[in-house]
Design an enzyme around this catalytic site. Structure first.
Site, PDB file in Angstrom:
ATOM      1  N   SER A  68     -77.807 -89.665   1.214  1.00  0.00           N
ATOM      2  CA  SER A  68     -79.023 -88.997   0.260  1.00  0.00           C
ATOM      3  C   SER A  68     -79.945 -89.810  -0.262  1.00  0.00           C
ATOM      4  O   SER A  68     -80.950 -89.467  -0.910  1.00  0.00           O
ATOM      5  CB  SER A  68     -78.381 -87.980  -0.466  1.00  0.00           C
ATOM      6  OG  SER A  68     -77.743 -86.965   0.073  1.00  0.00           O
ATOM      7  N   LYS A 207     -81.387 -92.001  -7.416  1.00  0.00           N
ATOM      8  CA  LYS A 207     -80.730 -91.050  -6.559  1.00  0.00           C
ATOM      9  C   LYS A 207     -79.647 -91.459  -5.942  1.00  0.00           C
ATOM     10  O   LYS A 207     -79.220 -92.731  -5.870  1.00  0.00           O
ATOM     11  CB  LYS A 207     -81.571 -90.878  -5.436  1.00  0.00           C
ATOM     12  CG  LYS A 207     -81.254 -89.961  -4.328  1.00  0.00           C
ATOM     13  CD  LYS A 207     -81.597 -88.596  -4.668  1.00  0.00           C
ATOM     14  CE  LYS A 207     -80.823 -87.478  -4.090  1.00  0.00           C
ATOM     15  NZ  LYS A 207     -79.369 -87.627  -4.229  1.00  0.00           N
ATOM     16  N   THR A 208     -78.664 -90.374  -5.982  1.00  0.00           N
ATOM     17  CA  THR A 208     -77.068 -90.595  -5.606  1.00  0.00           C
ATOM     18  C   THR A 208     -77.172 -90.629  -4.019  1.00  0.00           C
ATOM     19  O   THR A 208     -77.913 -89.800  -3.577  1.00  0.00           O
ATOM     20  CB  THR A 208     -75.957 -89.904  -6.202  1.00  0.00           C
ATOM     21  OG1 THR A 208     -76.344 -88.462  -6.019  1.00  0.00           O
ATOM     22  CG2 THR A 208     -76.147 -90.291  -7.745  1.00  0.00           C
ATOM     23  N   GLY A 209     -76.033 -91.033  -3.573  1.00  0.00           N
ATOM     24  CA  GLY A 209     -75.694 -90.644  -1.802  1.00  0.00           C
ATOM     25  C   GLY A 209     -74.016 -90.813  -1.558  1.00  0.00           C
ATOM     26  O   GLY A 209     -73.430 -91.427  -2.344  1.00  0.00           O
TER      27      GLY A 209
END
Length: 263
Positions: A68, A207-209
């Site tokens: 993501s 932003k995380t993923g």
């Protein structure tokens, strides 16, 4: 001759001090990872001083699926390709299908979709952009291994697209400097929608993923911290052993940022 010797001596001293400072900062990050029993890497770039601090360099150079975190770049592509006109336009319509998270079961704009990491909305964008156009964008960005294969709506989640933590920082640095191959307005709009919080020390963007890579669960957090006088770009990836580690992606990153920005 004496002046030349003195000059060289000063250069050596400065070089030694810089090396010691780098090693000290790397040790601080190592202690944070060890104290929290985390296996991973953290890449930190001080924009004003053009200086990297890298914990676990071998891993920092290893590529993984971006998961993501690619939504940052998918948002840029969506705006540039006119698939979405602006970050507040409702571009995705929920059709009632079963979704992984309740927060995904709604119509959305980019501002909302990136906050809740709405996978169906970003799959819709990728399909609208199209495979050939997406390949061109990935080439222009020089994104990781630049390979998206033939599946337009899964390449960032399941491969073959891969990127390293160092490469993530390089791309984010270009975004911060408005040097990506998109207009300034588009880059500024995407920066705006990845803002996470204001702290006493900095404003945090990111932003995380989360991805499964070769049967290993890998957690990402990438972004930058903005202070009044500087920008600090970072990328973390860790072994995501269980659900409790999801929160640690951000918490560990903030501990590292607090330590490095204060030093």
């Amino acid at each position: 001759m004496k002046k030349l010797f003195l000059f060289l001596f000063i250069i050596v001293i400065i070089s030694c001090n810089k090396k010691e400072d780098t090693l000290e900062k790397e040790k601080i990050i190592e202690n944070i990872f060890n104290t929290n029993n985390i296996n991973g890497t953290f890449v930190f770039y001080d924009l004003n001083h053009n200086k990297y601090t890298i914990y676990n360099k071998e891993r920092a150079e290893k590529r993984y699926y971006p998961a993501s975190t690619f939504k940052i770049f998918n948002s840029l592509i969506a705006l540039d390709s006119k698939v979405v006109n602006d970050v507040d336009e409702i571009f995705y319509t929920y059709n009632g299908e079963k979704v992984f998270l309740e927060s995904w079961a709604t119509n959305s704009n980019l501002r909302y979709a990136i906050k809740v990491s709405q996978v169906p909305a970003y799959k819709y964008i990728a399909k609208k952009v199209g495979l050939e156009n997406m390949k061109k964008y990935i080439e222009k960005l020089e994104f990781g291994n630049k390979n998206i294969g033939e599946k337009i709506d899964t390449f960032w989640l399941e491969g073959p697209l891969e990127i390293s933590a160092i490469e993530q920082v390089e791309l984010l640095t270009k975004l911060v400097k408005k040097e990506l191959p998109f207009s300034n307005d588009i880059q500024e709009s995407v920066i705006d929608i990845i803002k996470l919080e204001d702290t006493d020390k900095y404003t945090l963007y990111g932003k995380t993923g989360l991805t499964d890579y070769n049967n290993e669960s890998i957690g990402w957090f990438i972004g930058f911290a903005s202070t009044k006088n500087n920008k600090y770009i970072f990328a973390l990836n860790i072994d995501n052993i269980d659900s409790s580690y999801l929160e640690k992606r951000i918490n560990i990153s903030k501990l590292c940022l607090d330590a490095l920005i204060n030093n």
